[in-house]
Design an enzyme around this catalytic site. Structure first.
Site, PDB file in Angstrom:
ATOM      1  N   CYS A   1      -0.334  -9.338  -3.496  1.00 20.09           N
ATOM      2  CA  CYS A   1       0.613  -8.455  -4.159  1.00 20.09           C
ATOM      3  C   CYS A   1       1.907  -7.956  -3.165  1.00 20.09           C
ATOM      4  CB  CYS A   1      -0.214  -7.056  -4.323  1.00 20.09           C
ATOM      5  SG  CYS A   1       0.795  -5.809  -5.443  1.00 20.09           S
TER       6      CYS A   1
ATOM      7  N   LYS B   1      -5.131  -8.288   3.517  1.00 17.15           N
ATOM      8  CA  LYS B   1      -3.869  -7.754   3.140  1.00 17.15           C
ATOM      9  C   LYS B   1      -2.914  -7.258   4.352  1.00 17.15           C
ATOM     10  CE  LYS B   1      -1.130  -5.315  -0.530  1.00 17.15           C
ATOM     11  NZ  LYS B   1      -1.396  -4.543  -1.836  1.00 17.15           N
TER      12      LYS B   1
ATOM     13  N   GLU C   1      -5.414  -9.535  -7.782  1.00 12.96           N
ATOM     14  CA  GLU C   1      -5.652  -8.844  -6.556  1.00 12.96           C
ATOM     15  C   GLU C   1      -6.910  -7.700  -7.234  1.00 12.96           C
ATOM     16  OE1 GLU C   1      -2.736  -5.769  -5.942  1.00 12.96           O
ATOM     17  OE2 GLU C   1      -3.299  -5.166  -3.856  1.00 12.96           O
TER      18      GLU C   1
END
Lengths: 316, 316
Positions: B173, B124, B47
């Site tokens: 993540c 995300k 990331e």
């Protein structure tokens, strides 16, 4: 005030088909008494804890099949367990085959409080196995034949006041591999998940990739991960060992909300594991602004497929 | 025909704020070249792989903040990575901060094919951290301030034909801790999940219960369990080590559909892990009648809370 509970996982070894109900009940009561003597306030027994795992056979005679089911709970066959538990003021989770007055059959579990009252009842939603026997397999997995799918969903309930009144959930065996089930309870505030299982130590069609070691790993992984994802304590308890010739995994565990194992069974026999659950520890994961503060972080507008689809629909 | 892919997890050590983009790109290209020399066809970077993890600071000057974002992908700052990858015929997953033409900011990842074309893009969804700085914390986690929530949901896509055209998903993540995200991809037939992360090695408000060891355990547990529950391969890759004074966990892993770790990083620095993914192995878990044959076993009629509720609603 501290909200905590000393819980025992009462793993059993195999319960052979030839064992009588009285003998099996003696074993469960013996485990209960030892757990109580060690300070436990609540004892978790396995799935289908009163009999052998009968879905491994094709049983076409209904009268014979019926001998594995309970028509009421409690009933004369297991009243002694309820009585002894109440005397000891120890509650318990018990899995059994349920036959209702309407003739419906479920794979069921109950949680009983220290006063002997049934606090919650759950009917297994994720039935594994098949409806028809699989040709060539010596042992079957016919849960889809002998049980209806649980019709009550996932209803959380409060444990006893003297346990700290934790919000509890129940699952049975294969359910523990389905994150959807855990999440539905966690969305009701679950702090303690209890579940029993009978899991085959091998898959007759799985080849070398399915064995006792891998299947025990999967069982423990499921408990650890789902406890962590939902910031809850979890107790997962096996019926283990070689039962009527078929192997069952052990690996009973008590897991904390960090996914860390507090206690783990070492044998494939009757064995007690014990740990204290301090429910305030759930807040480390789920408190305001924390990683699993669902209200702060979840994005249900993107989760639609989970309820809109049953099976996988591979993209082109 | 065998459908398989040799994948490399290209963990990086810290990328300090003082490091220039050119220096960072040199490191990524060096990892790519080593991975290619070892036979990898696809490299997974972390990331926000082009910069330090800037959400650890409150940056009020927009011009300064903008220096961390990419306005197009590729762009002159990272064109060399795309060029070298195409020469080597190695694809890659890359996380970066995206600033759109409309001024929207996302925490984004792309998967690039061996021909340099972008095969998939993901923004995300599960942003951790807070909108406002937390008083008294030396290091912040301000992702909710610097990014909008991903607006595209979880869209599976096909990998390159020479990789066996696996159905792929991407996460970033914190997403990896949310089983909902994995399931939405698995319901589209996902066979390979790729994700990068920057995960703090401690929680300033977590006390002794949050440290490097526990947080690495959580990261690996999340990859293993979600790979198993969804019968998919998974590659999870860290930016690790002490970055601008703040510790990040490592623990990059490649996991098979049984949840078993095929390769795991040992350092907190630039390090390559590599494994072959044979996508036929997904069938052991998800084939007809198997444990994770979703269409055979899932019961969405009981999963309603997952989409009907955002936060937990504790029962009375």
């Amino acid at each position: 005030m501290t909200r905590s509970l000393i819980v025992a996982g009462c793993q059993t070894g195999p319960i052979q088909r030839a064992d009588g109900r009285a003998q099996t009940l003696d074993r469960l009561i013996a485990l209960l008494e030892i757990a109580a003597a060690r300070g436990a306030q609540f004892a978790v027994f396995p799935e289908l804890a009163l009999t052998t795992f009968f879905p491994r056979w094709l049983i076409e005679n209904t009268q014979e099949l019926d001998t594995f089911y309970e028509r009421a709970m409690p009933n004369p066959n297991c009243q002694r367990l309820f009585d002894r538990a109440r005397e000891l003021r120890v509650g318990f989770y018990l899995g059994y085959a349920e036959l209702t007055g309407e003739g419906k059959r479920f794979n069921t579990a109950i949680t009983v409080g220290p006063d002997g009252a049934i606090l919650g009842k759950y009917r297994k939603v994720h039935l594994p196995g098949s409806l028809e026997p699989r040709p060539g397999n010596h042992y079957q997995q016919l849960e889809k034949r002998y049980f209806e799918y649980g019709d009550g969903g996932f209803q959380a309930f409060r444990g006893a006041a003297e346990w700290g009144a934790p919000i509890m959930g129940m699952l049975i065996c294969n359910d523990r591999r389905w994150p959807e089930a855990w999440r539905c309870y966690a969305l009701q505030g679950m702090e303690l998940m209890v579940l029993g299982y009978n899991s085959a130590a091998y898959d007759p069609n799985g080849g070398e990739a399915e064995n006792l070691e891998i299947r025990t790993f999967h069982s423990i992984l499921s408990a650890q991960a789902n406890a962590y994802f939902n910031a809850t304590f979890a107790v997962a308890v096996a019926k283990a060992g070689v039962e009527d010739g078929a192997g069952l995994i052990g690996g009973s565990v008590i897991v904390d909300p960090n996914g860390i194992i507090l206690a783990q069974a070492k044998t494939l026999d009757d064995e007690i594991i014990i740990a204290e659950c301090d429910f305030e520890k759930c807040l480390q994961g789920r408190g305001p602004g924390k990683i699993f503060d669902f209200g702060f972080h979840r994005r249900p507008q993107h989760y639609g497929r989970i309820v809109e689809q049953v099976g996988a629909e591979p993209i082109p």
